[in-house]
Motif scaffolding. Sequence first.
Motif, mmCIF file in Angstrom:
data_model
loop_
_atom_site.group_PDB
_atom_site.id
_atom_site.type_symbol
_atom_site.label_atom_id
_atom_site.label_comp_id
_atom_site.label_asym_id
_atom_site.label_seq_id
_atom_site.Cartn_x
_atom_site.Cartn_y
_atom_site.Cartn_z
ATOM 1 N N ILE A 207 0.252 -1.144 -0.254
ATOM 2 C CA ILE A 207 0.009 0.260 -0.425
ATOM 3 C C ILE A 207 0.371 0.948 -0.272
ATOM 4 C CG2 ILE A 207 -1.592 1.298 1.600
ATOM 5 C CD1 ILE A 207 -2.732 -1.671 2.458
ATOM 6 N N LYS A 208 2.106 1.029 1.223
ATOM 7 C CA LYS A 208 2.471 2.206 1.222
ATOM 8 C C LYS A 208 3.136 2.452 -0.411
ATOM 9 C CE LYS A 208 3.830 2.114 5.966
ATOM 10 N NZ LYS A 208 4.673 1.188 6.878
ATOM 11 N N ARG A 209 4.414 1.722 -1.158
ATOM 12 C CA ARG A 209 4.363 1.528 -1.964
ATOM 13 C C ARG A 209 4.048 2.323 -3.342
ATOM 14 N NH1 ARG A 209 7.703 -3.174 -3.730
ATOM 15 N NH2 ARG A 209 7.964 -3.468 -1.564
ATOM 16 N N VAL A 210 2.606 1.691 -3.149
ATOM 17 C CA VAL A 210 1.638 2.071 -4.355
ATOM 18 C C VAL A 210 1.269 3.759 -3.861
ATOM 19 C CG1 VAL A 210 -0.858 2.088 -5.144
ATOM 20 C CG2 VAL A 210 0.457 -0.135 -4.992
ATOM 21 N N GLU A 211 1.445 3.990 -3.190
ATOM 22 C CA GLU A 211 1.513 5.806 -2.869
ATOM 23 C C GLU A 211 2.187 6.245 -2.967
ATOM 24 O OE1 GLU A 211 0.157 5.586 1.549
ATOM 25 O OE2 GLU A 211 -1.777 4.742 1.375
ATOM 26 N N ARG A 212 2.743 5.748 -2.941
ATOM 27 C CA ARG A 212 4.381 6.181 -3.211
ATOM 28 C C ARG A 212 4.654 6.682 -5.185
ATOM 29 N NH1 ARG A 212 8.319 2.871 -1.602
ATOM 30 N NH2 ARG A 212 7.607 2.386 0.826
ATOM 31 N N LEU A 213 4.076 5.173 -5.657
ATOM 32 C CA LEU A 213 4.108 5.631 -6.707
ATOM 33 C C LEU A 213 3.206 6.552 -7.350
ATOM 34 C CD1 LEU A 213 4.677 1.930 -7.549
ATOM 35 C CD2 LEU A 213 6.302 3.694 -8.446
ATOM 36 N N LYS A 214 1.750 6.249 -6.859
ATOM 37 C CA LYS A 214 1.061 7.856 -6.961
ATOM 38 C C LYS A 214 1.126 8.844 -7.260
ATOM 39 C CE LYS A 214 -3.566 4.910 -6.282
ATOM 40 N NZ LYS A 214 -4.955 4.573 -5.614
ATOM 41 N N LYS A 215 2.130 9.348 -5.993
ATOM 42 C CA LYS A 215 2.767 10.405 -5.721
ATOM 43 C C LYS A 215 4.171 11.085 -6.288
ATOM 44 C CE LYS A 215 1.404 10.755 -1.276
ATOM 45 N NZ LYS A 215 2.356 11.164 0.590
ATOM 46 N N ARG A 216 4.263 10.072 -6.921
ATOM 47 C CA ARG A 216 5.519 10.200 -8.192
ATOM 48 C C ARG A 216 4.866 10.619 -9.205
ATOM 49 N NH1 ARG A 216 10.058 5.727 -8.052
ATOM 50 N NH2 ARG A 216 11.004 6.849 -9.608
ATOM 51 N N VAL A 217 3.420 9.554 -9.640
ATOM 52 C CA VAL A 217 3.423 10.326 -10.863
ATOM 53 C C VAL A 217 2.399 10.752 -11.066
ATOM 54 C CG1 VAL A 217 1.802 8.754 -12.480
ATOM 55 C CG2 VAL A 217 3.135 6.858 -11.674
ATOM 56 N N GLU A 218 1.927 11.315 -10.318
ATOM 57 C CA GLU A 218 0.761 12.932 -10.075
ATOM 58 C C GLU A 218 2.178 14.452 -10.574
ATOM 59 O OE1 GLU A 218 -0.861 13.468 -6.351
ATOM 60 O OE2 GLU A 218 -2.527 11.387 -6.687
ATOM 61 N N THR A 219 3.604 14.024 -10.164
ATOM 62 C CA THR A 219 3.880 14.835 -10.837
ATOM 63 C C THR A 219 4.465 14.964 -11.989
ATOM 64 O OG1 THR A 219 6.159 13.345 -10.188
ATOM 65 C CG2 THR A 219 5.093 15.386 -8.335
ATOM 66 N N VAL A 220 4.534 14.086 -12.613
ATOM 67 C CA VAL A 220 4.948 13.411 -14.125
ATOM 68 C C VAL A 220 3.241 14.321 -15.258
ATOM 69 C CG1 VAL A 220 5.599 12.257 -16.528
ATOM 70 C CG2 VAL A 220 5.952 11.800 -13.608
#
Length: 700
Positions: A207-220
């Motif tokens: 869950i933490k990894r998915v949230e982290r990836l979501k945050k990273r993708v949102e900036t792109v």
Amino acid sequence: MSDQIKFIVEKLNKEPFKKNYNLITFDSLEPMQLLQVLNDVLAEIDPKQVVDIREEMPDQTAKRMLSLLGILKYKPPGNATDMSTFRQGLVIGSKPVIHPVLHWLLQRTNELKKRAYLARFLIKLEVPAEFLQDETVADTNKQISLGYHGRSGKGVRSGIRRDQYEELMEGFKTLHKECEQLKTSGFSTAEIRRDISAMEEEKDQLIKRVERLKKRVETVQNHQRMLKIARQLRVEKEREEFLAQQKQEQKNQLFHAVQRLQRVQNQLKSMRHAAADAKPESLMKRLEEEIKFNSYMVSEKFPKELDNKKKEMHFLQKVVSEPAMGHSDLLELEAKINEVNTQINQLIEKKMMRNEPIEGKLSLYRQQASIISRKKEAKAEELQEAKEKLSNLEREVSMKATQTREFDGTEVLKGDEFKRYVSKLRSKSTVFKKKHQIIAEFKAEFGLLQRTEELLKQRHENIQHQLQTVEDKKGISGYSYTQEELERVSALKSEVDEVKGRTLDGMSEMVKKLNSLVAEKKSALAPIIKELRQLRQKCQELTQECEEKKTQYDSCAAGLESNRSKLEQEVRGLREECLQEESRYHYTNCMIKNLEVQLRRATDEMKAYVSSDQQEKRKAIRQYTKNIAEQENLGKKLREKQKTVRESHGPNMKQAKMWRDFEQLMECKKQCFLKQQSQTSIGQRNLLRTFLSCFEETFI
């Protein structure tokens, strides 16, 4: 028996009994103590049996123990007449009855614990007669015992109760089985909890990894479009896997179709082969031979074998039913056998002396008939064995053929085909060597290219790192990565489309090739089949000639066989006589040796008994028997003395304790009188002394 007692003592000294017995103390236990030990073992198996035997009536203890042993399925040694002795022995507490029970119980304690536990819930209740006097209790008991037998409303209700009772029993059985399976499955609650906690930790991390990836993708920039493209890529990959599976399935279907075609071709060959030989005369001959063989087996051979087996079984049953035989019985039987043998020999001699010519002629015919019957039996057995061998060989051939087909999908090559195959292999080996040289050159080039690729990758990584730093400075990080991904996805899609087209073209070409191969094989096989027919005709002519020659040979061999059998019978009779004489000679020699040994022993005993020397007399067997009798008498006396000592031990100890108590009391009185000595007069002292002396005299 000693091993049994050792085992019982070992088990009783361990947990949970802790009796601290040895062989002597356990063997010297009284009946009541032995019964108490048995009750303790039964109480360990079933806790309801915890009772003090001294407080219970003997009939009740016997009934209770017998019921539990019946539940535990203990079978006492012996038949129905021994059951009464077993019950009496259990009531009395006899060792020959209780020792085997203890041995049986201590061997399988854990298994019997489980059986006793299950018996509590699975044995149907038996209501005592005193409670059945109540009408309601009697009615319910009748209803449960009757079940569905009643046709009235009560009978139906009783059936329902009976069903509920049996359903509950079945439910308990299933639950107990599940419980045992869970116990033996190896899973423990601690392990399951550990697994659950580990899975929860993994879930949190994901869950933490998915949230982290979501945050990273949102900036792109354009992340939604990129996610859509990634989904499409995943769908295309799944589709590619599905198409690959379909391709593999179609390959398997094609392989199975080829195998089916080969099987059908083999069947066609066998059918044609059978049709070439399928003349009505040959078929009739074959069927007649089979019918003759089967009728001979059914009417002559099998009934004889069955009679022999029955005779053997009857003889063995006779032997089993007879009682055990001693050495004297065997000697009597041997004597009878010898008498019968002598009578038989005398009768044979008389017959030989008569020399009747008619019987001689008949004996020749009988011998010939017996020889022919023996030959017939032997040939039938050989034919049966040959048939079995033929069936086994056909099975092996079919198995080997299927194995070769599974291995390389082709049939076993024979003759010219094998030579052609070898020549093809030689040509292919030269091609293989050339290709191998080319592959070695390619490998050398591949090594160089791999090294250049590594260098280019390093340069690419450096350039990529520089590009990322430039993008970070300009504020457009990830732009080059997304562009490369899009290009890669489009290239993959085009490759997948090309592969699809190629696979369809390849499959159509393969089908065309297979059809052409089938046509070629058919055209190649046509002349071989024509040659085969001619060869079969020749084979039939040669077999006819062979059969004629065989009949001539058999007639000649039968005459020679009859002469040989006469000579063999004469030789056999002489050998049997020789063997009988030899056996008699050996038997008489053995009997003489036995008698000599017995005579020598008797003379030695007489010498020792008559001689004046005491040492020689001591060596005599009579002296030893006398010593044994004396020692046995001494042992009996000592046992009686031990019994009297045991019986008088308790009262003697009690009396000794009373004397010690009395001595203490008198000592106390004496001390009291000595303290009061200074206050009392001399006359009183004298009186006291006289009183004490009289008192001591009377007691001593």
